[in-house]
Design a protein around this motif. Structure first.
Motif, PDB file in Angstrom:
ATOM      1  N   MET A   1      15.369  37.563   7.919  1.00 32.44           N
ATOM      2  CA  MET A   1      14.862  36.382   8.655  1.00 32.44           C
ATOM      3  C   MET A   1      15.973  35.465   8.707  1.00 32.44           C
ATOM      4  O   MET A   1      16.613  34.940   8.016  1.00 32.44           O
ATOM      5  N   GLU A   2      15.828  35.061  10.251  1.00 29.27           N
ATOM      6  CA  GLU A   2      16.790  33.917  10.622  1.00 29.27           C
ATOM      7  C   GLU A   2      16.144  32.877  11.034  1.00 29.27           C
ATOM      8  O   GLU A   2      15.078  32.939  11.255  1.00 29.27           O
ATOM      9  N   LYS A   3      16.793  31.672  10.383  1.00 25.16           N
ATOM     10  CA  LYS A   3      16.125  30.508  10.776  1.00 25.16           C
ATOM     11  C   LYS A   3      16.678  29.910  12.015  1.00 25.16           C
ATOM     12  O   LYS A   3      17.383  30.591  12.526  1.00 25.16           O
ATOM     13  N   PHE A   4      15.994  28.932  12.589  1.00 26.05           N
ATOM     14  CA  PHE A   4      16.423  28.334  13.903  1.00 26.05           C
ATOM     15  C   PHE A   4      17.963  28.091  13.986  1.00 26.05           C
ATOM     16  O   PHE A   4      18.368  28.574  15.198  1.00 26.05           O
ATOM     17  N   HIS A   5      18.487  27.319  13.074  1.00 28.05           N
ATOM     18  CA  HIS A   5      19.790  26.992  13.393  1.00 28.05           C
ATOM     19  C   HIS A   5      20.621  28.487  13.487  1.00 28.05           C
ATOM     20  O   HIS A   5      21.607  28.516  14.226  1.00 28.05           O
ATOM     21  N   GLU A   6      20.613  29.359  12.748  1.00 29.90           N
ATOM     22  CA  GLU A   6      21.106  30.559  12.666  1.00 29.90           C
ATOM     23  C   GLU A   6      20.766  31.265  13.766  1.00 29.90           C
ATOM     24  O   GLU A   6      21.931  32.055  14.642  1.00 29.90           O
ATOM     25  N   LYS A   7      19.531  31.393  14.373  1.00 30.18           N
ATOM     26  CA  LYS A   7      19.485  32.105  15.685  1.00 30.18           C
ATOM     27  C   LYS A   7      20.120  31.436  16.864  1.00 30.18           C
ATOM     28  O   LYS A   7      20.536  32.069  17.794  1.00 30.18           O
ATOM     29  N   LEU A   8      20.236  30.160  16.818  1.00 24.78           N
ATOM     30  CA  LEU A   8      20.689  29.230  17.925  1.00 24.78           C
ATOM     31  C   LEU A   8      22.115  29.544  17.930  1.00 24.78           C
ATOM     32  O   LEU A   8      22.713  29.838  19.239  1.00 24.78           O
ATOM     33  N   LYS A   9      22.891  29.660  17.036  1.00 20.96           N
ATOM     34  CA  LYS A   9      24.272  30.124  17.055  1.00 20.96           C
ATOM     35  C   LYS A   9      24.491  31.383  17.328  1.00 20.96           C
ATOM     36  O   LYS A   9      25.393  31.722  18.122  1.00 20.96           O
ATOM     37  N   MET A  10      23.640  32.305  16.912  1.00 26.18           N
ATOM     38  CA  MET A  10      24.061  33.803  17.193  1.00 26.18           C
ATOM     39  C   MET A  10      23.659  33.896  18.767  1.00 26.18           C
ATOM     40  O   MET A  10      24.358  34.603  19.433  1.00 26.18           O
ATOM     41  N   LEU A  11      22.507  33.431  19.279  1.00 24.28           N
ATOM     42  CA  LEU A  11      22.384  33.614  20.656  1.00 24.28           C
ATOM     43  C   LEU A  11      23.335  32.998  21.531  1.00 24.28           C
ATOM     44  O   LEU A  11      23.877  33.567  22.318  1.00 24.28           O
ATOM     45  N   ARG A  12      24.073  31.709  21.129  1.00 23.51           N
ATOM     46  CA  ARG A  12      25.055  31.312  22.001  1.00 23.51           C
ATOM     47  C   ARG A  12      26.312  32.045  21.994  1.00 23.51           C
ATOM     48  O   ARG A  12      26.997  32.416  22.926  1.00 23.51           O
ATOM     49  N   LYS A  13      26.849  32.716  20.735  1.00 26.77           N
ATOM     50  CA  LYS A  13      27.892  33.480  20.744  1.00 26.77           C
ATOM     51  C   LYS A  13      27.560  34.853  21.400  1.00 26.77           C
ATOM     52  O   LYS A  13      28.473  35.309  22.260  1.00 26.77           O
ATOM     53  N   LYS A  14      26.570  35.282  21.593  1.00 25.35           N
ATOM     54  CA  LYS A  14      25.975  36.323  22.135  1.00 25.35           C
ATOM     55  C   LYS A  14      26.327  36.350  23.745  1.00 25.35           C
ATOM     56  O   LYS A  14      26.856  37.236  24.278  1.00 25.35           O
ATOM     57  N   GLN A  15      25.912  35.026  24.245  1.00 25.60           N
ATOM     58  CA  GLN A  15      25.998  34.778  25.549  1.00 25.60           C
ATOM     59  C   GLN A  15      27.625  34.266  25.900  1.00 25.60           C
ATOM     60  O   GLN A  15      27.764  34.196  27.127  1.00 25.60           O
ATOM     61  N   GLY A  16      28.427  34.322  25.031  1.00 23.14           N
ATOM     62  CA  GLY A  16      29.828  33.742  25.092  1.00 23.14           C
ATOM     63  C   GLY A  16      29.901  32.125  25.639  1.00 23.14           C
ATOM     64  O   GLY A  16      30.839  32.197  26.170  1.00 23.14           O
ATOM     65  N   LEU A  17      29.011  31.383  25.160  1.00 27.59           N
ATOM     66  CA  LEU A  17      29.049  30.221  25.356  1.00 27.59           C
ATOM     67  C   LEU A  17      29.704  29.290  24.282  1.00 27.59           C
ATOM     68  O   LEU A  17      29.504  29.566  23.105  1.00 27.59           O
ATOM     69  N   THR A  18      30.325  28.299  24.672  1.00 28.15           N
ATOM     70  CA  THR A  18      30.626  27.267  23.599  1.00 28.15           C
ATOM     71  C   THR A  18      29.588  26.192  23.189  1.00 28.15           C
ATOM     72  O   THR A  18      28.565  25.929  24.177  1.00 28.15           O
ATOM     73  N   GLN A  19      29.802  25.651  22.234  1.00 25.33           N
ATOM     74  CA  GLN A  19      28.783  24.470  21.985  1.00 25.33           C
ATOM     75  C   GLN A  19      28.854  23.420  23.108  1.00 25.33           C
ATOM     76  O   GLN A  19      27.665  22.927  23.488  1.00 25.33           O
ATOM     77  N   LYS A  20      29.942  23.108  23.519  1.00 31.16           N
ATOM     78  CA  LYS A  20      30.080  21.887  24.588  1.00 31.16           C
ATOM     79  C   LYS A  20      29.441  22.422  25.821  1.00 31.16           C
ATOM     80  O   LYS A  20      28.495  21.806  26.445  1.00 31.16           O
ATOM     81  N   GLU A  21      29.478  23.853  26.269  1.00 32.76           N
ATOM     82  CA  GLU A  21      28.826  24.307  27.384  1.00 32.76           C
ATOM     83  C   GLU A  21      27.134  24.349  27.189  1.00 32.76           C
ATOM     84  O   GLU A  21      26.587  23.991  28.289  1.00 32.76           O
ATOM     85  N   VAL A  22      26.716  24.547  26.041  1.00 31.25           N
ATOM     86  CA  VAL A  22      25.093  24.593  25.955  1.00 31.25           C
ATOM     87  C   VAL A  22      24.940  23.236  25.980  1.00 31.25           C
ATOM     88  O   VAL A  22      23.729  22.819  26.554  1.00 31.25           O
ATOM     89  N   ALA A  23      25.465  22.127  25.122  1.00 32.50           N
ATOM     90  CA  ALA A  23      24.988  20.886  25.264  1.00 32.50           C
ATOM     91  C   ALA A  23      24.945  20.364  26.720  1.00 32.50           C
ATOM     92  O   ALA A  23      24.272  19.659  26.930  1.00 32.50           O
TER      93      ALA A  23
END
Length: 69
Positions: A1-23
């Motif tokens: 079971m993944e929590k929201f913040h864990e999913k968010l990080k996993m999905l961002r990395k899967k897309q190859g995006l940085t935190q700055k890009e998503v922000a």
């Protein structure tokens, strides 16, 4: 079971995006996005909707601890 913040990080990395890009796509500062990934803050509904679009998942998926990829 993944929590929201864990999913968010996993999905961002899967897309190859940085935190700055998503922000930037969401219209928030990188520091705010980082708080989402570190479970220090949760996004408002409009940002949740944007995140769901960016990562091509449902809001239910993002918020549920029981739905997995």
């Amino acid at each position: 079971m993944e929590k929201f913040h864990e999913k968010l990080k996993m999905l961002r990395k899967k897309q190859g995006l940085t935190q700055k890009e998503v922000a930037e796509i969401c219209g928030v500062r990188q520091a705010v996005y980082a708080k989402w990934e570190n479970a220090k803050m949760k996004p408002i509904y409009e940002n949740l909707s944007m995140l769901a679009c960016i990562f091509d998942v449902s809001i239910d998926f993002l918020l549920s601890e029981y739905l997995e990829i």
